[in-house]
Design a protein around this motif. Structure first.
Motif, PDB file in Angstrom:
ATOM      1  N   GLY A  36      24.635  54.628 -47.138  1.00 41.77           N
ATOM      2  CA  GLY A  36      23.951  53.493 -46.538  1.00 41.77           C
ATOM      3  C   GLY A  36      22.591  53.882 -45.984  1.00 41.77           C
ATOM      4  O   GLY A  36      21.598  53.174 -46.188  1.00 41.77           O
ATOM      5  N   LEU A  37      22.537  55.002 -45.300  1.00 41.79           N
ATOM      6  CA  LEU A  37      21.266  55.482 -44.759  1.00 41.79           C
ATOM      7  C   LEU A  37      20.289  55.787 -45.880  1.00 41.79           C
ATOM      8  O   LEU A  37      19.098  55.454 -45.791  1.00 41.79           O
ATOM      9  N   ASP A  38      20.776  56.416 -46.948  1.00 40.69           N
ATOM     10  CA  ASP A  38      19.918  56.742 -48.086  1.00 40.69           C
ATOM     11  C   ASP A  38      19.261  55.486 -48.653  1.00 40.69           C
ATOM     12  O   ASP A  38      18.051  55.472 -48.916  1.00 40.69           O
ATOM     13  N   CYS A  39      20.045  54.422 -48.820  1.00 42.59           N
ATOM     14  CA  CYS A  39      19.491  53.162 -49.335  1.00 42.59           C
ATOM     15  C   CYS A  39      18.538  52.531 -48.326  1.00 42.59           C
ATOM     16  O   CYS A  39      17.451  52.067 -48.683  1.00 42.59           O
ATOM     17  N   ALA A  40      18.935  52.512 -47.072  1.00 36.53           N
ATOM     18  CA  ALA A  40      18.130  51.849 -46.038  1.00 36.53           C
ATOM     19  C   ALA A  40      16.773  52.513 -45.862  1.00 36.53           C
ATOM     20  O   ALA A  40      15.773  51.849 -45.568  1.00 36.53           O
ATOM     21  N   LEU A  41      16.707  53.836 -46.057  1.00 33.71           N
ATOM     22  CA  LEU A  41      15.444  54.561 -45.900  1.00 33.71           C
ATOM     23  C   LEU A  41      14.418  54.189 -46.962  1.00 33.71           C
ATOM     24  O   LEU A  41      13.231  54.513 -46.822  1.00 33.71           O
ATOM     25  N   SER A  42      14.857  53.505 -48.031  1.00 31.30           N
ATOM     26  CA  SER A  42      13.916  53.077 -49.063  1.00 31.30           C
ATOM     27  C   SER A  42      12.926  52.051 -48.520  1.00 31.30           C
ATOM     28  O   SER A  42      11.827  51.887 -49.057  1.00 31.30           O
ATOM     29  N   GLY A  43      13.325  51.329 -47.454  1.00 33.06           N
ATOM     30  CA  GLY A  43      12.443  50.340 -46.850  1.00 33.06           C
ATOM     31  C   GLY A  43      12.289  49.054 -47.635  1.00 33.06           C
ATOM     32  O   GLY A  43      11.419  48.238 -47.321  1.00 33.06           O
ATOM     33  N   ILE A  44      13.155  48.827 -48.638  1.00 36.61           N
ATOM     34  CA  ILE A  44      12.980  47.647 -49.498  1.00 36.61           C
ATOM     35  C   ILE A  44      13.742  46.426 -48.976  1.00 36.61           C
ATOM     36  O   ILE A  44      13.608  45.332 -49.530  1.00 36.61           O
ATOM     37  N   TYR A  45      14.532  46.591 -47.915  1.00 34.27           N
ATOM     38  CA  TYR A  45      15.402  45.502 -47.468  1.00 34.27           C
ATOM     39  C   TYR A  45      14.744  44.664 -46.372  1.00 34.27           C
ATOM     40  O   TYR A  45      13.949  45.156 -45.579  1.00 34.27           O
ATOM     41  N   ASP A  46      15.108  43.387 -46.354  1.00 30.48           N
ATOM     42  CA  ASP A  46      14.602  42.465 -45.346  1.00 30.48           C
ATOM     43  C   ASP A  46      15.503  42.432 -44.120  1.00 30.48           C
ATOM     44  O   ASP A  46      15.038  42.191 -43.008  1.00 30.48           O
ATOM     45  N   VAL A  47      16.801  42.649 -44.335  1.00 26.85           N
ATOM     46  CA  VAL A  47      17.787  42.689 -43.250  1.00 26.85           C
ATOM     47  C   VAL A  47      18.869  43.686 -43.645  1.00 26.85           C
ATOM     48  O   VAL A  47      19.220  43.795 -44.827  1.00 26.85           O
ATOM     49  N   ILE A  48      19.395  44.410 -42.667  1.00 23.91           N
ATOM     50  CA  ILE A  48      20.523  45.326 -42.893  1.00 23.91           C
ATOM     51  C   ILE A  48      21.692  44.872 -42.034  1.00 23.91           C
ATOM     52  O   ILE A  48      21.541  44.658 -40.829  1.00 23.91           O
ATOM     53  N   ILE A  49      22.854  44.698 -42.663  1.00 21.35           N
ATOM     54  CA  ILE A  49      24.092  44.406 -41.940  1.00 21.35           C
ATOM     55  C   ILE A  49      24.859  45.727 -41.847  1.00 21.35           C
ATOM     56  O   ILE A  49      25.223  46.308 -42.871  1.00 21.35           O
ATOM     57  N   LEU A  50      25.093  46.211 -40.646  1.00 17.47           N
ATOM     58  CA  LEU A  50      25.592  47.568 -40.441  1.00 17.47           C
ATOM     59  C   LEU A  50      26.846  47.583 -39.578  1.00 17.47           C
ATOM     60  O   LEU A  50      26.825  47.132 -38.432  1.00 17.47           O
ATOM     61  N   ASP A  51      27.920  48.110 -40.148  1.00 15.80           N
ATOM     62  CA  ASP A  51      29.150  48.294 -39.379  1.00 15.80           C
ATOM     63  C   ASP A  51      29.005  49.532 -38.495  1.00 15.80           C
ATOM     64  O   ASP A  51      28.289  50.478 -38.850  1.00 15.80           O
ATOM     65  N   ILE A  52      29.677  49.555 -37.374  1.00 21.43           N
ATOM     66  CA  ILE A  52      29.606  50.715 -36.487  1.00 21.43           C
ATOM     67  C   ILE A  52      30.564  51.815 -36.933  1.00 21.43           C
ATOM     68  O   ILE A  52      30.195  52.986 -37.034  1.00 21.43           O
ATOM     69  N   MET A  53      31.807  51.446 -37.236  1.00 23.71           N
ATOM     70  CA  MET A  53      32.828  52.437 -37.592  1.00 23.71           C
ATOM     71  C   MET A  53      32.759  52.717 -39.089  1.00 23.71           C
ATOM     72  O   MET A  53      33.333  51.993 -39.901  1.00 23.71           O
ATOM     73  N   LEU A  54      32.051  53.799 -39.468  1.00 21.96           N
ATOM     74  CA  LEU A  54      31.851  54.152 -40.865  1.00 21.96           C
ATOM     75  C   LEU A  54      32.263  55.597 -41.117  1.00 21.96           C
ATOM     76  O   LEU A  54      32.118  56.441 -40.236  1.00 21.96           O
ATOM     77  N   PRO A  55      32.752  55.922 -42.321  1.00 22.79           N
ATOM     78  CA  PRO A  55      33.022  57.324 -42.658  1.00 22.79           C
ATOM     79  C   PRO A  55      31.717  58.087 -42.912  1.00 22.79           C
ATOM     80  O   PRO A  55      30.689  57.486 -43.201  1.00 22.79           O
TER      81      PRO A  55
END
Length: 225
Positions: A36-55
């Motif tokens: 998720g972090l790898d994708c989010a760092l691309s900066g291409i998203y307008d909004v990120i929906i992020l769960d707290i409890m993740l593996p």
């Protein structure tokens, strides 16, 4: 608009994708914090929906890493916990909003719209204008004067990107990442086909706006007036 879902409950992530796609959003889903972090760092998203409890990496660490790396994409935290401490911690780290699972679909969509408007520094929910054209964000209609037509999903997303960026040049690589997705195998000819569709539709509604090709760089909106 493209939304990233980072949620390890695959059934929930799939349900979120279906809800968002039904409401004309482009989506990608990741099921652990690292990817998720790898994708989010691309900066291409307008909004990120992020769960707290993740593996692999929890949502707080994902969010902290995004803000350290100057990624300002609005983040909506999802948590199964209804604890004030979690909400306060998330907001202090850099979250823009939060929702406790289970949540109401209409409220989720409203919060996403609010975050998207905030991200684009606009409070106009239904319309984007450029020169003599108007793009209706609810009906997907492209209008000029008394003429209008409805755009397909990818056509709409491309035109939305152009209108929001005004005369700025957008590269083919940016279009592929933003419209087709981070891991897409789409090629330049896919972009060229949709640019051709949009040029024909601009002509059909008698708009003076055109999509200019900047050779070796990309495209931008211009006016024939």
């Amino acid at each position: 608009m493209r939304i990233l879902i980072i949620e390890d409950e695959i059934a929930l992530a799939d349900a979120l994708e279906q809800i968002l796609q039904k409401n004309k959003y482009l989506t990608d889903a990741c099921y652990d914090g690292v990817s998720g972090l790898d994708c989010a760092l691309s900066g291409i998203y307008d909004v990120i929906i992020l769960d707290i409890m993740l593996p692999k990496m929890n949502g707080f660490d994902v969010l902290r890493s995004l803000r350290i790396n100057k990624i300002s994409t609005p983040v909506l935290l999802l948590t199964a916990k209804d604890e004030i401490a979690d909400k306060v911690n998330g907001l202090d780290i850099g979250a823009d909003d939060y929702m406790t699972k289970p949540f109401n679909t209409e409220e989720l969509l409203a919060r996403i719209r609010s975050l998207a408007r905030r991200n684009n520094n606009t409070f106009c929910e239904n319309m984007i204008n450029f020169d003599d054209i108007s793009l209706n964000l609810s009906t997907y209609e492209l209008s000029c004067g008394g003429n209008s037509l409805k755009l397909g999903l990818k056509e709409f997303c491309i035109m939305e990107l152009f209108c929001k960026n005004g005369n700025a040049i957008i590269s083919k690589e940016q279009l592929i990442e933003k419209i087709w997705g981070y891991d897409s195998k789409a090629e330049y000819n896919n972009v060229e086909v949709y640019i051709s569709f949009l040029r024909k539709k601009l002509s059909h509604i008698n708009s003076a706006v055109n999509i200019k090709t900047v050779r070796g760089v990309g495209y931008c909106l211009g006016s024939g007036k």
